[in-house]
Design an enzyme around this catalytic site. Structure first.
Site, mmCIF file in Angstrom:
data_model
loop_
_atom_site.group_PDB
_atom_site.id
_atom_site.type_symbol
_atom_site.label_atom_id
_atom_site.label_comp_id
_atom_site.label_asym_id
_atom_site.label_seq_id
_atom_site.Cartn_x
_atom_site.Cartn_y
_atom_site.Cartn_z
ATOM 1 N N HIS A 139 -9.059 -4.895 -7.044
ATOM 2 C CA HIS A 139 -8.014 -5.314 -6.113
ATOM 3 C C HIS A 139 -8.498 -5.079 -4.676
ATOM 4 O O HIS A 139 -9.486 -4.382 -4.453
ATOM 5 C CB HIS A 139 -6.732 -4.500 -6.346
ATOM 6 C CG HIS A 139 -6.890 -3.049 -6.001
ATOM 7 N ND1 HIS A 139 -7.599 -2.153 -6.791
ATOM 8 C CD2 HIS A 139 -6.456 -2.311 -4.930
ATOM 9 C CE1 HIS A 139 -7.598 -0.965 -6.233
ATOM 10 N NE2 HIS A 139 -6.904 -1.026 -5.099
ATOM 11 N N ASP A 176 -6.771 -3.662 -0.955
ATOM 12 C CA ASP A 176 -5.581 -2.941 -0.491
ATOM 13 C C ASP A 176 -4.777 -3.806 0.471
ATOM 14 O O ASP A 176 -5.354 -4.466 1.342
ATOM 15 C CB ASP A 176 -5.984 -1.647 0.220
ATOM 16 C CG ASP A 176 -6.531 -0.604 -0.745
ATOM 17 O OD1 ASP A 176 -6.431 -0.812 -1.970
ATOM 18 O OD2 ASP A 176 -7.056 0.426 -0.267
ATOM 19 N N LYS A 178 -0.829 8.261 -2.605
ATOM 20 C CA LYS A 178 -0.860 8.106 -4.063
ATOM 21 C C LYS A 178 -1.967 8.998 -4.597
ATOM 22 O O LYS A 178 -3.143 8.791 -4.307
ATOM 23 C CB LYS A 178 -1.122 6.642 -4.441
ATOM 24 C CG LYS A 178 -1.072 6.389 -5.941
ATOM 25 C CD LYS A 178 -1.142 4.888 -6.228
ATOM 26 C CE LYS A 178 -1.149 4.630 -7.744
ATOM 27 N NZ LYS A 178 -2.347 3.910 -8.169
ATOM 28 N N HIS A 181 -12.285 -3.742 -4.767
ATOM 29 C CA HIS A 181 -12.781 -2.491 -5.332
ATOM 30 C C HIS A 181 -12.004 -2.134 -6.597
ATOM 31 O O HIS A 181 -10.947 -2.700 -6.877
ATOM 32 C CB HIS A 181 -12.709 -1.347 -4.306
ATOM 33 C CG HIS A 181 -11.345 -1.108 -3.727
ATOM 34 N ND1 HIS A 181 -10.783 -1.922 -2.765
ATOM 35 C CD2 HIS A 181 -10.414 -0.149 -3.987
ATOM 36 C CE1 HIS A 181 -9.585 -1.476 -2.450
ATOM 37 N NE2 HIS A 181 -9.339 -0.402 -3.183
#
Length: 360
Positions: free
Chosen positions: A234, A236, A215, A290
């Site tokens: 969020h 990962d 991404k 993060h």
């Protein structure tokens, strides 16, 4: 029925607006912690994201090799994120990855729109911006390009950029080398847990099934960076995430109750431990919360590659060797797809509870 074209953040940023639309303004509890990222990056006091030198990770000298692994283990247990240096991927290749990604985003929006994704129909590969599909209706100050880059036989090259002309060649080589780095890290982390060397790699799908999804995040200049986020807080879902960036700060980690801004370390790749490894290690390795800040002076671009297990094929749960009477299992068995659904459901519930509290 044709879907309407999303408003791209790049268009907003270049339109000359002095204030951002309300959909991009974060809630009050977030705004109190949003800071000037350039000032934050200069700070020397307080905790700093660890830097791990991988030069000796496969040294023939057992003591030297063990010392490197212990540093990796400490960073994975305490932080779950680190700057990797001497990782084996050349500066030249990383510069080429940055160059072709930047050149793609410098194309006219009309050109990029030809590769737009269709999130509504579940087609998430391609050029996109976040839709306001969360219950709080908030948007992030970024556009992106998302595509599966490895294994090669699972790629859909038809949606890869044709301009610049060397995009496919450069990105493919970077993905191939990152896949080798992922194996090296998974091997070391397995040994850190007292497991056989290839165990974690096998548990996340092995060479055949582990997917690398890239991404490219494009964060335009923001006229009111104190009100927006490039990416909201969020963790990962991946096994590992590798991040390259254009040396503009923005990444923040929530460490010991405070947001810590990651420094820009030359020639490094940032690596996150994802939820998948946190689950397999029964919480011994951390998947850290993060987020991404934006600024009004410089465009920030980051290249995140998520190493993900197959969605349905593997049941994720703490490995038996990580569980004991004193350390019971912290996570219920779930497929990777179920874990993603669980996180989305929880996020929705959290948003709804926040909204109801705000309306009281």
């Amino acid at each position: 029925m044709a879907t309407s074209v999303a408003i791209r953040v790049e268009s907003l940023a270049s339109s000359g607006i002095e204030s951002i639309p309300k959909e991009y303004i974060r809630h009050q509890e977030e705004l109190t912690s949003i800071v000037n990222v350039f000032e934050e990056e200069k700070k020397e006091e307080g905790p700093q994201v660890p830097t791990i030198d991988l030069t000796e990770i496969e040294s023939e000298d057992m003591e030297v090799r063990e010392r490197c692994r212990l540093e990796l283990k400490k960073a994975a247990m305490e932080w779950g994120v680190m700057h990797l240096v001497n990782h084996g991927i050349s500066d030249e290749l990383m510069d080429c990855v940055r160059k072709v990604g930047q050149e793609f985003f410098e194309l006219p929006i009309e050109e990029k729109e030809k590769l737009a994704n269709d999130q509504g129909s579940g087609n998430i590969q391609g050029y996109g911006s976040k839709l306001a599909n969360n219950d709080r209706g908030l948007l992030e100050w970024e556009d992106y390009f998302f595509h599966l880059v490895y294994p090669e036989d699972k790629r859909d090259l038809s949606i890869w950029p044709k301009t610049p002309s060397d995009y496919t060649e450069v990105t493919s080589e970077y993905a191939r080398q990152l896949r080798g780095l992922a194996s090296k890290i998974l091997s070391a982390l397995s040994l850190c847990l007292g497991l056989e060397q290839g165990r974690l790699e096998k548990e996340v799908g092995g060479l055949e099934e582990l997917l690398l999804q890239m991404k490219i995040n494009y964060y335009p200049k923001c006229p009111q960076p104190e009100l927006a986020l490039g990416v909201e807080a969020h963790t990962d879902v991946s096994a590992l995430t590798f991040i390259l960036h254009n040396m503009v700060p923005g990444l923040q980690l929530f460490y010991q109750g405070k947001w810590v801004t990651a420094k820009c370390v030359p020639n490094s790749i940032i690596m996150h431990i994802g939820d998948t490894i946190e689950i397999l290690s029964n919480g011994k390795f951390k998947s850290i919360l993060h987020r991404g800040l934006v600024n009004k002076e410089k465009v920030r671009i980051s290249w995140a590659v998520f190493c993900e297990p197959p969605k349905e094929k593997i049941i994720l749960k703490p490995l038996p060797e990580t569980v004991s009477e004193t350390e019971p299992s912290l996570f219920p068995p779930r497929t990777f797809a179920q874990h993603i659904e669980h996180k989305l459901f929880r996020k929705t519930q959290d948003a709804l509870s926040t909204e109801s509290e705000a309306s009281v």
